[in-house]
Design an enzyme around this catalytic site. Structure first.
Site, PDB file in Angstrom:
ATOM      1  N   ASP A 122      36.416  -0.252  -0.220  1.00 34.09           N
ATOM      2  CA  ASP A 122      35.546   0.904   0.682  1.00 34.09           C
ATOM      3  C   ASP A 122      35.715   0.941   2.422  1.00 34.09           C
ATOM      4  OD1 ASP A 122      34.208   2.776  -0.410  1.00 34.09           O
ATOM      5  OD2 ASP A 122      31.942   2.183   0.233  1.00 34.09           O
TER       6      ASP A 122
ATOM      7  N   LYS B  27      34.972   4.369   8.409  1.00 35.85           N
ATOM      8  CA  LYS B  27      33.714   3.828   7.340  1.00 35.85           C
ATOM      9  C   LYS B  27      34.595   1.987   6.593  1.00 35.85           C
ATOM     10  CE  LYS B  27      32.147   4.236   2.567  1.00 35.85           C
ATOM     11  NZ  LYS B  27      30.982   5.147   1.336  1.00 35.85           N
TER      12      LYS B  27
ATOM     13  N   LYS C 156      25.888   0.971  -8.707  1.00 40.38           N
ATOM     14  CA  LYS C 156      26.960   0.977  -9.471  1.00 40.38           C
ATOM     15  C   LYS C 156      26.923   0.813 -10.805  1.00 40.38           C
ATOM     16  CE  LYS C 156      29.769   2.691  -5.704  1.00 40.38           C
ATOM     17  NZ  LYS C 156      30.022   4.600  -5.360  1.00 40.38           N
TER      18      LYS C 156
ATOM     19  N   ASP D 143      31.191  -2.220  -2.026  1.00 38.75           N
ATOM     20  CA  ASP D 143      30.251  -1.229  -2.268  1.00 38.75           C
ATOM     21  C   ASP D 143      30.216  -1.364  -3.707  1.00 38.75           C
ATOM     22  OD1 ASP D 143      28.688   0.461  -2.397  1.00 38.75           O
ATOM     23  OD2 ASP D 143      30.266   2.218  -2.101  1.00 38.75           O
TER      24      ASP D 143
ATOM     25  N   ARG E  66      27.844   7.662   5.188  1.00 35.73           N
ATOM     26  CA  ARG E  66      27.282   8.781   5.900  1.00 35.73           C
ATOM     27  C   ARG E  66      26.493   7.678   6.719  1.00 35.73           C
ATOM     28  NH1 ARG E  66      25.173  12.522   1.150  1.00 35.73           N
ATOM     29  NH2 ARG E  66      27.112  10.916   0.278  1.00 35.73           N
TER      30      ARG E  66
ATOM     31  N   ASP F 262      23.424   4.189  -2.811  1.00 37.93           N
ATOM     32  CA  ASP F 262      25.632   4.344  -3.394  1.00 37.93           C
ATOM     33  C   ASP F 262      25.413   5.432  -2.462  1.00 37.93           C
ATOM     34  OD1 ASP F 262      27.750   3.473  -3.913  1.00 37.93           O
ATOM     35  OD2 ASP F 262      26.729   4.594  -5.940  1.00 37.93           O
TER      36      ASP F 262
ATOM     37  N   GLU G 123      25.691   5.366   1.543  1.00 40.68           N
ATOM     38  CA  GLU G 123      26.235   4.597   2.056  1.00 40.68           C
ATOM     39  C   GLU G 123      26.716   4.731   3.740  1.00 40.68           C
ATOM     40  OE1 GLU G 123      27.638   3.962  -0.300  1.00 40.68           O
ATOM     41  OE2 GLU G 123      29.868   2.858   0.829  1.00 40.68           O
TER      42      GLU G 123
HETATM   43  N1  BES Z   1      32.246   4.553  -1.930  1.00 37.86           N
HETATM   44  C1  BES Z   1      31.703   5.046  -2.528  1.00 37.86           C
HETATM   45  C2  BES Z   1      32.873   6.667  -2.268  1.00 37.86           C
HETATM   46  C3  BES Z   1      34.559   6.257  -3.849  1.00 37.86           C
HETATM   47  C4  BES Z   1      33.613   6.719  -5.621  1.00 37.86           C
HETATM   48  C5  BES Z   1      34.969   5.273  -2.639  1.00 37.86           C
HETATM   49  C6  BES Z   1      35.593   6.674  -5.748  1.00 37.86           C
HETATM   50  C7  BES Z   1      36.284   5.812  -3.678  1.00 37.86           C
HETATM   51  C8  BES Z   1      36.194   5.804  -5.521  1.00 37.86           C
HETATM   52  C9  BES Z   1      30.874   6.351  -2.020  1.00 37.86           C
HETATM   53  O1  BES Z   1      30.119   5.685  -1.141  1.00 37.86           O
HETATM   54  C10 BES Z   1      29.820   6.576  -2.952  1.00 37.86           C
HETATM   55  O2  BES Z   1      29.355   5.741  -3.796  1.00 37.86           O
HETATM   56  N2  BES Z   1      29.492   7.357  -3.133  1.00 37.86           N
HETATM   57  C11 BES Z   1      28.668   8.697  -3.987  1.00 37.86           C
HETATM   58  C12 BES Z   1      27.444  10.166  -3.341  1.00 37.86           C
HETATM   59  C13 BES Z   1      26.675   9.936  -4.145  1.00 37.86           C
HETATM   60  C14 BES Z   1      25.527   8.423  -4.088  1.00 37.86           C
HETATM   61  C15 BES Z   1      26.112  11.243  -3.142  1.00 37.86           C
HETATM   62  C16 BES Z   1      29.713   9.099  -5.246  1.00 37.86           C
HETATM   63  O3  BES Z   1      30.856   9.179  -5.117  1.00 37.86           O
HETATM   64  O4  BES Z   1      28.793   8.424  -6.609  1.00 37.86           O
HETATM   65 ZN    ZN Z   2      30.779   3.487  -0.433  1.00 41.41          ZN
HETATM   66 ZN    ZN Z   3      28.883   4.199  -2.047  1.00 38.92          ZN
END
Ligand code: BES
Ligand code: ZN
Ligand code: ZN
Length: 503
Positions: free
Chosen positions: A285, A262, A274, A267, A348, A344, A346
């Site tokens: 990220d 990834k 966020k 992000d 996947r 968010d 993204e």
């Molecule tokens: N990049 C984030 C995940 C992340 C969180 C990485 C904390 C490092 C530290 C990812 O893109 C994300 O925001 N995921 C969401 C998924 C949700 C919307 C299903 C999350 O973790 O809240």
């Molecule tokens: Zn992310």
């Molecule tokens: Zn994200």
């Protein structure tokens, strides 16, 4: 640049700016660990009271610096705790070496007399030290001091071929992890998808010997070729996306490993924005992309007889009038449609495109590495990566590779109901991108990715926790990017090189 030399010799007689030794807890009290016995002997009965006065208990993470005033030939002694003698692991040695390196800030040469009797320990000492020397000062007016010019690793294994190989592996792997750290630490405005891709091409130029080809696909081509996930995530940003493909095809390779990482260079969450505090470390990220790229170069540099294709989809997830909306449907590379419900989630989306592209190259095995979900951090904490997949044998191989190099991974399941939600929860598209229920988010994300691997053996490492250290440094881990997964991927490639392809 630090050179590492393996040498026989006694810790009390060698003359360097600094000598490093370990301390173990034994039934009879603290003792200098194997490799540094001579130092223990030179101090004799004076050592224990000295350590006790300083409150040093020999625990992992503890370190003291002593002017030796002639007791041994080197003027400064660094003692690092290794914990209980009976439970000593190579990982404790690796971390202690890293801590020692972080403690010496300015020496021309350092002798390291940590336990290094065999190749595994030699590797731990050199890798730990080289990782511990890492600093990042590209954006400081005054650069941080570089590591020592020479590190002499004291060992009796100087004639062992395995130890010589371990010296090389340790340096290549540590340099690769340090490269990942620097890419992760680089501010996101200075590492846009375009700049990240250019940095990979630049690295390829520097590594003249590495037989790796680099192919960069730009946004125009991505759009034309139907990479709907990468384009969809990237379209809200002024910095257009890229797809970077690395190919390493040595002669005689029996196995073809595909790595997918990834590469979200920033992000913000997109329209599903966020909250401010969650955004501050989101330059990290792209740690998965950095890890698969650096690992591929390392595998090539070590000449491992395994074919590797690495795919790194790079995009910036931003907010603007052109950003993908929750409710939009994207057509992924290969034709599956996906309803975006949370911009968010993204990672996947870009990974789906890259996984389909990876499958096109007909690999025997696929491993993806991604800072994918905060849910994984909730489940396993900040230092353990989640391991998921569709193939027990591959997952076991990833897990044992990680164990051997001291990286913590732990298996998580992909329960059937998650697959059903991915396939059933969208009324308008083939797949739902997001589980509107809050539970098990790491598992839903893995179930989503599984839809794009066409049944090939696949493992997924969610490194959202361990990829970035926003707390104090510890062991060989600095503040910031950690370089996690590089060592595991190289070790996995190495173990797959020596076993025959499965029938
Ligand atoms: N990049 C984030 C995940 C992340 C969180 C990485 C904390 C490092 C530290 C990812 O893109 C994300 O925001 N995921 C969401 C998924 C949700 C919307 C299903 C999350 O973790 O809240
Ligand atoms: Zn992310
Ligand atoms: Zn994200």
């Amino acid at each position: 640049m630090t050179t590492y030399n393996l040498r026989k010799g006694s810790a009390e007689k060698i003359r360097c700016d600094v000598v490093v030794a370990g301390v173990v807890q034994t039934k009879k009290g603290l003792a200098v660990a194997p490799g540094g016995e001579g130092i223990g002997a030179a101090y004799g009965r004076r050592l224990r009271p000295l350590l006790s006065t300083m409150g040093f208990e020999g625990k992992p993470g503890e370190v003291v610096t002593l002017p030796t005033a002639g007791t041994v030939r080197s003027p400064l002694l660094i003692l690092v705790g290794l914990g209980e003698e009976s439970a000593l692991t190579t990982e404790a040695v690796r971390r202690a070496a890293g801590l020692a390196a972080r403690t010496v800030s300015n020496a021309a040469n350092v002798a390291v007399a940590l336990p290094a009797a065999d190749a595994d320990h030699v590797r731990a000492v050199v890798e730990g030290y080289a990782l511990g020397c890492y600093t990042f000062s590209d954006f400081k007016s005054t650069p941080a001091p570089e590591g020592p010019g020479e590190v002499i690793v004291l060992s009796d294994a100087t004639r062992s071929k395995e130890a010589a190989a371990a010296m090389e592996t340790a340096q290549v792997v540590a340099a690769a992890a340090n490269q990942v750290r620097s890419w992760v630490n680089t501010p996101p405005g200075d590492l846009t998808p375009e700049k990240f891709a250019a940095a990979v091409e630049e690295l390829k130029k520097q590594k003249k010997s590495a037989k790796v080809t680099v192919k960069v696909t730009d946004d125009t081509a991505l759009r034309a070729d139907g990479f709907g996930g990468i384009v969809g995530v990237g379209q809200g940003s002024a910095n257009p996306p890229r797809l970077v493909q690395l190919t390493y095809k040595p002669r005689g390779a029996k196995t073809h490993l595909a790595l997918v990482g990834k590469g979200i260079t920033y992000d913000s969450g997109g329209l599903t924005l966020k909250p401010g505090p969650s955004m501050t470390t989101m330059k990290s990220d792209m740690a998965g992309a950095a890890a698969v790229i650096a690992a591929t170069f390392a595998i090539a540099e070590l000449g491992l007889p395994i074919a590797v294709t690495a795919l790194a989809p790079m995009a910036e997830n931003m907010v603007s009038g052109t950003a993908t909306r929750p409710g939009d449907v994207l057509t992924m590379y290969g034709g599956k449609t996906v309803e975006v419900l949370n911009t968010d989630a993204e990672g996947r989306l870009v990974l789906a495109d890259a996984l389909v592209k990876a499958i096109e190259t007909e690999p025997d095995l696929v491993v993806d590495v991604a800072t994918l979900t905060g849910h994984c951090v909730v489940a396993l904490g900040e230092r353990v990566a989640g391991l998921m997949g569709n193939d027990d044998e591959l997952m076991a191989a990833v897990r044992s590779a990680a164990d051997r190099v001291g990286e913590a991974v732990w298996p998580l399941p992909i329960p059937e109901e998650m697959g059903e939600k991915v396939r059933g929860n969208s009324k308008v598209a083939d797949l739902a991108q997001h589980n509107t229920e809050r539970w098990g988010g790491a598992l839903f994300a893995a179930a989503f990715l599984r839809e794009f691997v066409d049944g090939r053996p696949w493992a997924h490492l969610d490194i959202a926790g361990p990829s970035f250290n926003d707390k104090a440094p510890h062991g060989h881990t600095p503040f910031g990017g950690t370089g996690v997964a590089v060592a595991t991927l190289v070790e996995l490639a190495s173990s797959l090189s020596s076993t025959k392809q499965r029938g």
